[in-house]
Design a protein around this motif. Structure first.
Motif, mmCIF file in Angstrom:
data_model
loop_
_atom_site.group_PDB
_atom_site.id
_atom_site.type_symbol
_atom_site.label_atom_id
_atom_site.label_comp_id
_atom_site.label_asym_id
_atom_site.label_seq_id
_atom_site.Cartn_x
_atom_site.Cartn_y
_atom_site.Cartn_z
ATOM 1 N N ALA A 43 0.820 -1.006 -0.078
ATOM 2 C CA ALA A 43 0.023 0.111 0.023
ATOM 3 C C ALA A 43 0.834 1.397 -0.024
ATOM 4 O O ALA A 43 0.578 2.292 -0.734
ATOM 5 N N ALA A 44 2.115 1.257 0.859
ATOM 6 C CA ALA A 44 2.818 2.341 0.789
ATOM 7 C C ALA A 44 3.642 2.586 -0.567
ATOM 8 O O ALA A 44 4.118 3.643 -0.830
ATOM 9 N N GLN A 45 3.569 1.522 -1.481
ATOM 10 C CA GLN A 45 4.265 1.649 -2.826
ATOM 11 C C GLN A 45 3.111 2.139 -3.682
ATOM 12 O O GLN A 45 3.634 2.071 -4.956
ATOM 13 N N GLY A 46 2.217 2.140 -3.251
ATOM 14 C CA GLY A 46 0.743 2.634 -4.024
ATOM 15 C C GLY A 46 0.255 1.546 -5.029
ATOM 16 O O GLY A 46 -0.512 1.859 -5.767
ATOM 17 N N LEU A 47 0.607 0.311 -4.702
ATOM 18 C CA LEU A 47 -0.188 -0.734 -5.269
ATOM 19 C C LEU A 47 -1.356 -1.151 -4.852
ATOM 20 O O LEU A 47 -2.398 -2.073 -5.535
ATOM 21 N N LEU A 48 -1.667 -0.786 -3.536
ATOM 22 C CA LEU A 48 -2.918 -1.483 -2.912
ATOM 23 C C LEU A 48 -3.553 -0.214 -2.290
ATOM 24 O O LEU A 48 -2.848 0.795 -1.780
ATOM 25 N N ASP A 49 -4.844 -0.169 -2.104
ATOM 26 C CA ASP A 49 -5.532 0.716 -1.324
ATOM 27 C C ASP A 49 -6.008 -0.013 -0.097
ATOM 28 O O ASP A 49 -6.452 -1.164 -0.302
ATOM 29 N N ASN B 258 22.504 7.143 -6.021
ATOM 30 C CA ASN B 258 21.455 7.906 -5.324
ATOM 31 C C ASN B 258 20.469 7.151 -4.874
ATOM 32 O O ASN B 258 19.591 6.873 -5.624
ATOM 33 N N PRO B 259 20.311 6.216 -3.465
ATOM 34 C CA PRO B 259 19.343 5.607 -3.563
ATOM 35 C C PRO B 259 17.719 6.040 -3.357
ATOM 36 O O PRO B 259 16.935 5.468 -3.837
ATOM 37 N N TYR B 260 17.628 7.380 -3.080
ATOM 38 C CA TYR B 260 16.303 7.874 -3.255
ATOM 39 C C TYR B 260 15.722 8.090 -4.758
ATOM 40 O O TYR B 260 14.654 7.714 -4.867
ATOM 41 N N VAL B 261 16.922 8.344 -5.689
ATOM 42 C CA VAL B 261 16.408 8.522 -7.128
ATOM 43 C C VAL B 261 16.188 7.143 -7.353
ATOM 44 O O VAL B 261 15.193 6.836 -8.384
ATOM 45 N N CYS B 262 16.921 6.054 -7.261
ATOM 46 C CA CYS B 262 16.658 4.815 -7.516
ATOM 47 C C CYS B 262 15.425 4.258 -6.994
ATOM 48 O O CYS B 262 14.744 3.519 -7.875
ATOM 49 N N ASP B 263 15.020 4.417 -5.863
ATOM 50 C CA ASP B 263 14.065 3.948 -5.387
ATOM 51 C C ASP B 263 12.648 4.578 -6.015
ATOM 52 O O ASP B 263 11.672 4.077 -6.185
ATOM 53 N N PHE B 264 12.681 5.809 -6.059
ATOM 54 C CA PHE B 264 11.800 6.611 -6.795
ATOM 55 C C PHE B 264 11.388 6.076 -8.097
ATOM 56 O O PHE B 264 10.094 5.817 -8.439
ATOM 57 N N LEU B 265 12.527 6.002 -8.844
ATOM 58 C CA LEU B 265 12.328 5.267 -10.533
ATOM 59 C C LEU B 265 11.866 3.932 -10.552
ATOM 60 O O LEU B 265 11.049 3.622 -11.258
ATOM 61 N N ASP B 266 12.188 3.011 -9.445
ATOM 62 C CA ASP B 266 11.715 1.773 -9.425
ATOM 63 C C ASP B 266 10.255 1.622 -9.018
ATOM 64 O O ASP B 266 9.701 0.887 -9.640
ATOM 65 N N ARG B 267 9.939 2.546 -8.280
ATOM 66 C CA ARG B 267 8.473 2.396 -7.634
ATOM 67 C C ARG B 267 7.420 2.783 -9.077
ATOM 68 O O ARG B 267 6.372 2.197 -9.429
ATOM 69 N N ALA C 270 6.957 12.053 -15.052
ATOM 70 C CA ALA C 270 7.866 12.147 -13.736
ATOM 71 C C ALA C 270 9.102 11.259 -14.203
ATOM 72 O O ALA C 270 10.229 11.983 -13.762
ATOM 73 N N ARG C 271 9.051 10.365 -14.536
ATOM 74 C CA ARG C 271 10.163 9.312 -14.689
ATOM 75 C C ARG C 271 10.892 10.097 -15.748
ATOM 76 O O ARG C 271 12.549 9.961 -15.751
ATOM 77 N N GLN C 272 10.454 10.723 -16.711
ATOM 78 C CA GLN C 272 11.330 11.222 -17.916
ATOM 79 C C GLN C 272 11.895 12.427 -17.351
ATOM 80 O O GLN C 272 13.254 12.750 -17.939
ATOM 81 N N CYS D 9 3.999 1.914 -13.704
ATOM 82 C CA CYS D 9 3.715 1.998 -14.900
ATOM 83 C C CYS D 9 3.316 0.727 -15.672
ATOM 84 O O CYS D 9 2.314 0.451 -16.399
ATOM 85 N N TRP D 10 4.094 -0.380 -15.152
ATOM 86 C CA TRP D 10 3.773 -1.778 -15.748
ATOM 87 C C TRP D 10 2.307 -2.161 -15.319
ATOM 88 O O TRP D 10 1.540 -2.803 -15.854
ATOM 89 N N VAL D 11 2.052 -2.027 -13.925
ATOM 90 C CA VAL D 11 0.839 -2.458 -13.434
ATOM 91 C C VAL D 11 -0.479 -1.898 -14.402
ATOM 92 O O VAL D 11 -1.356 -2.519 -14.654
#
Length: 242
Positions: free
Chosen positions: A54-60, A169-178, A83-85, A183-185
């Motif tokens: 849910a914190a990753q935005g995949l569940l409500d 930069n782990p913050y950028v990496c985590d943001f882009l991964d999320r 945002a990704r671009q 996007c795939w979902v």
């Protein structure tokens, strides 16, 4: 005995894969008890895993009822791609600007100096790291050309995660991964409407890695611009041209 934190992570990963594959369809409701029985585990690690997703935005979170797989809209998808671009282009644009400054300052050796700047900016470009990212790129491209969506998603996410990790930069990496997961979902159900995905899926992983490996930030930006347009077009989200 499996630690609870490990079990929590395993359940979250398994459920995320189910969502990505479309087997847990968007809008579907379920309870902690249902998932716990499905995996044969206690409720506590399941609840923790669901809260993580849910914190990753995949569940409500459905108050007093359980959880629901989040439904992303076309507008959401466009915004996530934008945002990704913006982030990725901004990273490569900054590297390109530093390259140009180094090249101007270095005189006759300007081109070499500029490429060295780019390689330093992508600090993890050791042979072992490059070989690992290259394997992900090869596997992702094979799956894309074959139209094998499930295999592509797995290798595509690993490719981007490892490539983004080079930024340090782990913050950028985590943001882009999320964003990439989200996007795939959205994209998966749209793509599965086609009887065949051969020729429809992006397969420019090696072209991007070649640009990164050679320190050519401008070429990397061009590949990413093409990727962005393809991501929009493949789900019918591209803005109409006038």
């Amino acid at each position: 005995m499996i630690k609870r934190s490990t079990l929590r992570s395993q359940i979250a990963t398994a459920l995320r894969d189910e969502i990505l594959a479309g087997r847990l369809a968007t809008g579907r409701d379920f309870t902690v008890k249902e998932i716990a029985e499905q995996y044969g585990v206690s409720a506590t690690p399941v609840r923790e895993a669901l809260v993580d997703l849910a914190a990753q935005g995949l569940l409500d979170v459905e108050q007093h009822r359980g959880f629901r797989v989040h439904e992303f809209t076309l507008a959401d998808y466009r915004a996530m791609c934008e945002a990704r671009q913006l982030v990725v282009d901004g990273v490569f644009q900054g590297i390109e600007r530093d390259q140009e400054h180094a090249a101007d300052s270095a005189g006759p050796q300007g081109l070499s100096a500029g490429m060295s700047v780019a390689r330093r900016a992508l600090g993890g470009l050791g042979p072992e790291v490059l070989a690992s990212v290259r394997r992900r790129a090869d596997a992702a491209e094979r799956a894309a050309r074959a139209g094998d969506l499930d295999v592509l998603i797995a290798y595509d996410l690993r490719f981007w995660r490892e490539l983004s990790g080079l930024l340090g930069n782990p913050y950028v990496c985590d943001f882009l991964d999320r964003l990439r997961v989200q996007c795939w979902v959205f994209a998966v159900p749209v793509l599965r409407r086609h009887t065949s995905l051969r020729g429809r899926l992006w397969s420019g992983h090696n072209a991007l890695l070649d640009a990164v490996e050679s320190g050519d930030a401008r070429a990397a930006r061009e590949v990413m611009a093409t990727y962005h347009q393809h991501a929009l077009a493949q789900v019918g989200a591209a803005e109409p041209t006038t």
